[in-house]
Scaffold this motif. Structure first.
Motif, mmCIF file in Angstrom:
data_model
loop_
_atom_site.group_PDB
_atom_site.id
_atom_site.type_symbol
_atom_site.label_atom_id
_atom_site.label_comp_id
_atom_site.label_asym_id
_atom_site.label_seq_id
_atom_site.Cartn_x
_atom_site.Cartn_y
_atom_site.Cartn_z
ATOM 1 N N ASP A 12 0.814 -1.215 0.000
ATOM 2 C CA ASP A 12 0.000 0.000 0.000
ATOM 3 C C ASP A 12 0.852 1.272 0.000
ATOM 4 O O ASP A 12 0.390 2.323 -0.423
ATOM 5 N N GLU A 13 2.077 1.186 0.516
ATOM 6 C CA GLU A 13 2.996 2.325 0.520
ATOM 7 C C GLU A 13 4.373 1.862 0.086
ATOM 8 O O GLU A 13 4.796 0.757 0.411
ATOM 9 N N ARG A 22 1.752 6.257 -2.013
ATOM 10 C CA ARG A 22 0.693 5.752 -1.154
ATOM 11 C C ARG A 22 -0.514 5.418 -2.005
ATOM 12 O O ARG A 22 -0.885 6.187 -2.893
ATOM 13 N N ARG A 23 -1.083 4.264 -1.751
ATOM 14 C CA ARG A 23 -2.302 3.873 -2.450
ATOM 15 C C ARG A 23 -3.339 4.993 -2.288
ATOM 16 O O ARG A 23 -3.468 5.582 -1.209
ATOM 17 N N TRP A 24 -4.028 5.301 -3.395
ATOM 18 C CA TRP A 24 -5.045 6.348 -3.349
ATOM 19 C C TRP A 24 -6.125 5.986 -2.338
ATOM 20 O O TRP A 24 -6.497 4.829 -2.199
ATOM 21 N N ARG A 25 -6.659 6.997 -1.657
ATOM 22 C CA ARG A 25 -7.752 6.856 -0.691
ATOM 23 C C ARG A 25 -8.891 7.766 -1.135
ATOM 24 O O ARG A 25 -8.649 8.807 -1.754
ATOM 25 N N ALA A 26 -10.105 7.409 -0.771
ATOM 26 C CA ALA A 26 -11.270 8.240 -1.122
ATOM 27 C C ALA A 26 -11.061 9.680 -0.644
ATOM 28 O O ALA A 26 -11.437 10.627 -1.336
ATOM 29 N N ASP A 28 -8.543 11.394 -0.758
ATOM 30 C CA ASP A 28 -7.594 12.113 -1.622
ATOM 31 C C ASP A 28 -8.255 12.801 -2.812
ATOM 32 O O ASP A 28 -7.569 13.485 -3.568
ATOM 33 N N ASP A 67 -9.508 1.193 -6.469
ATOM 34 C CA ASP A 67 -9.818 0.092 -5.544
ATOM 35 C C ASP A 67 -10.302 -1.133 -6.297
ATOM 36 O O ASP A 67 -9.934 -2.258 -5.972
ATOM 37 N N TYR A 76 -0.998 4.763 -7.383
ATOM 38 C CA TYR A 76 -0.508 5.424 -6.177
ATOM 39 C C TYR A 76 -0.514 6.932 -6.334
ATOM 40 O O TYR A 76 -0.275 7.462 -7.414
#
Length: 188
Positions: A12-13, A22-26, A28, A67, A76
């Motif tokens: 994930d990182e 870093r893996r994208w997150r909502a 972001d 996702d 990322y």
């Protein structure tokens, strides 16, 4: 390359020299939208997804899709300074079994700092860790800045071909393909 989903699940990182991936997150979505909006003139000549503009909805849809694709493609955020999104990068399983294509972009206010080079190096290392036998970087021949990165990382130019994607305003219509093979395993 193994096809077991757990083996293909990238970290994930990742550490990437002067930045981290870093893996994208909502959460972001706003930062991604802002980074792309501020970079649109820089990206549009090279990226079909930026050529028609970019909206908050585009950012949200993209992040949701990351996702869904995780395990096949790995997208990322490129993070610098104190959690600032300065670009994006991906390992895409679109060059056939055993390989990943690497892509990257960086906000123009953060170029020439080694961020894209660090990101591409970290993605290549991660691709080999999860079982890839090769990684490729593809860019239009006119995008000299993108071509400097694989050269700097020891990739070999293996082909020049017509583009496989929609042509954008800055492109001349000739894709340059760079390849890096996985390091040989030590003989035991």
């Amino acid at each position: 390359m193994r096809h077991d989903r757990d083996v293909l699940n990238a970290a994930d990182e990742l550490s990437a020299g002067p930045v981290r991936l870093r893996r994208w997150r909502a959460a972001d979505a706003d930062a991604l939208y802002r980074a792309v909006r501020e970079s649109i003139e820089h990206l549009a000549p090279w990226m079909p997804w930026a050529a028609q503009g970019y909206s908050t909805s585009d950012a949200e849809t993209y992040i949701a899709g990351t996702d869904e694709r995780w395990g096949t493609d790995h997208d990322y955020a490129i993070i610098a300074q104190v959690d600032t999104v300065v670009g994006g990068c991906s390992m895409m399983a679109r060059i056939g079994p055993g390989g990943f294509e690497i892509g990257y972009w960086v906000h123009p206010g953060h170029t020439r700092r080694g961020y894209a080079t660090g990101a591409a190096a970290a993605l290549a290392e991660e691709a080999f860790r999860i079982g890839a036998d090769r990684v490729e970087i593809v860019h239009d021949a006119a995008n000299v800045a993108s071509g400097a990165i694989p050269r700097r990382l020891g990739f070999t130019e293996v082909d020049r071909r017509p583009p496989q994607e929609e042509l954008t305003a800055g492109e001349v219509g000739l894709d340059v393909v760079w390849r890096l093979r996985a390091p040989a395993s030590p003989v035991v």
